[in-house]
Design a protein around this motif. Structure first.
Motif, PDB file in Angstrom:
ATOM      1  N   GLN A  31      36.254  47.251  37.569  1.00 46.76           N
ATOM      2  CA  GLN A  31      35.438  48.074  38.451  1.00 46.76           C
ATOM      3  C   GLN A  31      34.213  47.331  38.990  1.00 46.76           C
ATOM      4  O   GLN A  31      33.644  47.726  40.001  1.00 46.76           O
ATOM      5  CB  GLN A  31      35.013  49.380  37.752  1.00 46.76           C
ATOM      6  CG  GLN A  31      34.080  49.203  36.577  1.00 46.76           C
ATOM      7  CD  GLN A  31      34.795  48.869  35.271  1.00 46.76           C
ATOM      8  OE1 GLN A  31      36.004  48.656  35.246  1.00 46.76           O
ATOM      9  NE2 GLN A  31      34.042  48.816  34.179  1.00 46.76           N
ATOM     10  N   CYS A  32      33.830  46.224  38.352  1.00 50.81           N
ATOM     11  CA  CYS A  32      32.689  45.425  38.827  1.00 50.81           C
ATOM     12  C   CYS A  32      33.133  44.334  39.800  1.00 50.81           C
ATOM     13  O   CYS A  32      32.306  43.586  40.315  1.00 50.81           O
ATOM     14  CB  CYS A  32      31.959  44.794  37.645  1.00 50.81           C
ATOM     15  SG  CYS A  32      31.237  46.009  36.530  1.00 50.81           S
ATOM     16  N   GLY A  33      34.437  44.224  40.038  1.00 50.26           N
ATOM     17  CA  GLY A  33      34.947  43.213  40.952  1.00 50.26           C
ATOM     18  C   GLY A  33      35.160  41.855  40.308  1.00 50.26           C
ATOM     19  O   GLY A  33      35.281  40.850  40.998  1.00 50.26           O
ATOM     20  N   ASN A  34      35.213  41.815  38.977  1.00 47.14           N
ATOM     21  CA  ASN A  34      35.446  40.572  38.257  1.00 47.14           C
ATOM     22  C   ASN A  34      36.838  40.574  37.638  1.00 47.14           C
ATOM     23  O   ASN A  34      37.463  41.627  37.496  1.00 47.14           O
ATOM     24  CB  ASN A  34      34.375  40.370  37.187  1.00 47.14           C
ATOM     25  CG  ASN A  34      33.002  40.243  37.804  1.00 47.14           C
ATOM     26  OD1 ASN A  34      32.826  39.594  38.832  1.00 47.14           O
ATOM     27  ND2 ASN A  34      32.010  40.880  37.204  1.00 47.14           N
ATOM     28  N   VAL A  35      37.305  39.407  37.250  1.00 43.24           N
ATOM     29  CA  VAL A  35      38.645  39.271  36.690  1.00 43.24           C
ATOM     30  C   VAL A  35      38.574  39.506  35.184  1.00 43.24           C
ATOM     31  O   VAL A  35      37.689  38.993  34.505  1.00 43.24           O
ATOM     32  CB  VAL A  35      39.223  37.871  36.987  1.00 43.24           C
ATOM     33  CG1 VAL A  35      40.615  37.729  36.409  1.00 43.24           C
ATOM     34  CG2 VAL A  35      39.248  37.621  38.493  1.00 43.24           C
ATOM     35  N   ASN A  56      38.480  37.341  46.459  1.00 42.61           N
ATOM     36  CA  ASN A  56      38.619  36.184  45.565  1.00 42.61           C
ATOM     37  C   ASN A  56      39.100  36.602  44.183  1.00 42.61           C
ATOM     38  O   ASN A  56      39.981  35.978  43.603  1.00 42.61           O
ATOM     39  CB  ASN A  56      37.303  35.417  45.455  1.00 42.61           C
ATOM     40  CG  ASN A  56      36.929  34.717  46.742  1.00 42.61           C
ATOM     41  OD1 ASN A  56      37.763  34.438  47.577  1.00 42.61           O
ATOM     42  ND2 ASN A  56      35.651  34.432  46.904  1.00 42.61           N
ATOM     43  N   ALA A  57      38.511  37.676  43.650  1.00 44.55           N
ATOM     44  CA  ALA A  57      38.909  38.149  42.326  1.00 44.55           C
ATOM     45  C   ALA A  57      40.361  38.607  42.327  1.00 44.55           C
ATOM     46  O   ALA A  57      41.115  38.315  41.392  1.00 44.55           O
ATOM     47  CB  ALA A  57      37.997  39.286  41.872  1.00 44.55           C
ATOM     48  N   THR A  58      40.776  39.292  43.360  1.00 44.97           N
ATOM     49  CA  THR A  58      42.160  39.751  43.458  1.00 44.97           C
ATOM     50  C   THR A  58      43.122  38.567  43.496  1.00 44.97           C
ATOM     51  O   THR A  58      44.160  38.572  42.828  1.00 44.97           O
ATOM     52  CB  THR A  58      42.350  40.640  44.700  1.00 44.97           C
ATOM     53  OG1 THR A  58      41.467  41.762  44.585  1.00 44.97           O
ATOM     54  CG2 THR A  58      43.776  41.121  44.830  1.00 44.97           C
ATOM     55  N   TYR A  59      42.757  37.538  44.243  1.00 45.24           N
ATOM     56  CA  TYR A  59      43.608  36.348  44.321  1.00 45.24           C
ATOM     57  C   TYR A  59      43.682  35.639  42.969  1.00 45.24           C
ATOM     58  O   TYR A  59      44.765  35.260  42.519  1.00 45.24           O
ATOM     59  CB  TYR A  59      43.092  35.383  45.387  1.00 45.24           C
ATOM     60  CG  TYR A  59      43.952  34.156  45.495  1.00 45.24           C
ATOM     61  CD1 TYR A  59      45.191  34.220  46.126  1.00 45.24           C
ATOM     62  CD2 TYR A  59      43.561  32.954  44.933  1.00 45.24           C
ATOM     63  CE1 TYR A  59      46.007  33.102  46.203  1.00 45.24           C
ATOM     64  CE2 TYR A  59      44.371  31.836  45.008  1.00 45.24           C
ATOM     65  CZ  TYR A  59      45.592  31.916  45.639  1.00 45.24           C
ATOM     66  OH  TYR A  59      46.406  30.811  45.709  1.00 45.24           O
ATOM     67  N   ILE A  60      42.556  35.477  42.297  1.00 41.26           N
ATOM     68  CA  ILE A  60      42.544  34.831  40.988  1.00 41.26           C
ATOM     69  C   ILE A  60      43.398  35.624  40.002  1.00 41.26           C
ATOM     70  O   ILE A  60      44.198  35.051  39.248  1.00 41.26           O
ATOM     71  CB  ILE A  60      41.097  34.668  40.467  1.00 41.26           C
ATOM     72  CG1 ILE A  60      40.352  33.649  41.321  1.00 41.26           C
ATOM     73  CG2 ILE A  60      41.083  34.258  38.996  1.00 41.26           C
ATOM     74  CD1 ILE A  60      38.853  33.628  41.087  1.00 41.26           C
ATOM     75  N   ALA A  61      43.244  36.936  40.002  1.00 46.54           N
ATOM     76  CA  ALA A  61      44.027  37.774  39.100  1.00 46.54           C
ATOM     77  C   ALA A  61      45.519  37.664  39.405  1.00 46.54           C
ATOM     78  O   ALA A  61      46.348  37.608  38.494  1.00 46.54           O
ATOM     79  CB  ALA A  61      43.568  39.231  39.199  1.00 46.54           C
ATOM     80  N   LEU A  62      45.867  37.597  40.673  1.00 42.15           N
ATOM     81  CA  LEU A  62      47.267  37.466  41.071  1.00 42.15           C
ATOM     82  C   LEU A  62      47.870  36.159  40.569  1.00 42.15           C
ATOM     83  O   LEU A  62      49.017  36.102  40.167  1.00 42.15           O
ATOM     84  CB  LEU A  62      47.368  37.532  42.599  1.00 42.15           C
ATOM     85  CG  LEU A  62      48.738  37.313  43.212  1.00 42.15           C
ATOM     86  CD1 LEU A  62      49.652  38.491  42.899  1.00 42.15           C
ATOM     87  CD2 LEU A  62      48.603  37.143  44.712  1.00 42.15           C
TER      88      LEU A  62
END
Length: 113
Positions: A31-35, A56-62
């Motif tokens: 919820q804070c936008g971090n991985v 960026n966080a979404t890409y890293i998580a992916l």
């Protein structure tokens, strides 16, 4: 002389090593936008910089370690195919210099051509 199969294997090895030492998958954006890991352990604080918030966080998580292991397996597969072609032909075509697997390998090991 470095062959395409050597490059593929080197990239697969490096990717597998990094993926094996990373926090376990799956990764997600909190919820804070971090991985964070599936156990809710925050592992990367990501600032948007020039990207849209959360991109960026979404890409890293992916691209978590599960994807890294799958990519390493794909690179090893293409290295094996290159070896099989080398056994079949005296002047082996190996894999073409513009093959997507070779492009991924070179990007990972920093040898873009």
């Amino acid at each position: 002389m470095t062959t395409p199969a050597d490059e593929l294997r080197a990239a697969a090895k490096e990717l597998r090593e990094y993926a094996s030492t990373a926090s376990p998958a799956p990764w997600a954006v909190n919820q804070c936008g971090n991985v964070e890991t599936s156990g809710h352990e925050e592992m990367a604080e990501v600032w948007p910089l020039q990207a849209a918030p959360g991109a960026n966080a979404t890409y890293i998580a992916l691209m978590g370690p599960d994807v890294g292991h799958a990519l390493a397996q794909w690179l090893d597969y293409h290295a094996g195919m290159s070896d099989r072609l080398a056994q079949l032909f005296d002047d082996p075509p190996l894999i073409p210099d513009d093959h997507p697997a070779l492009a991924v390998a070179r990007a990972l090991i920093g040898e873009a051509r």
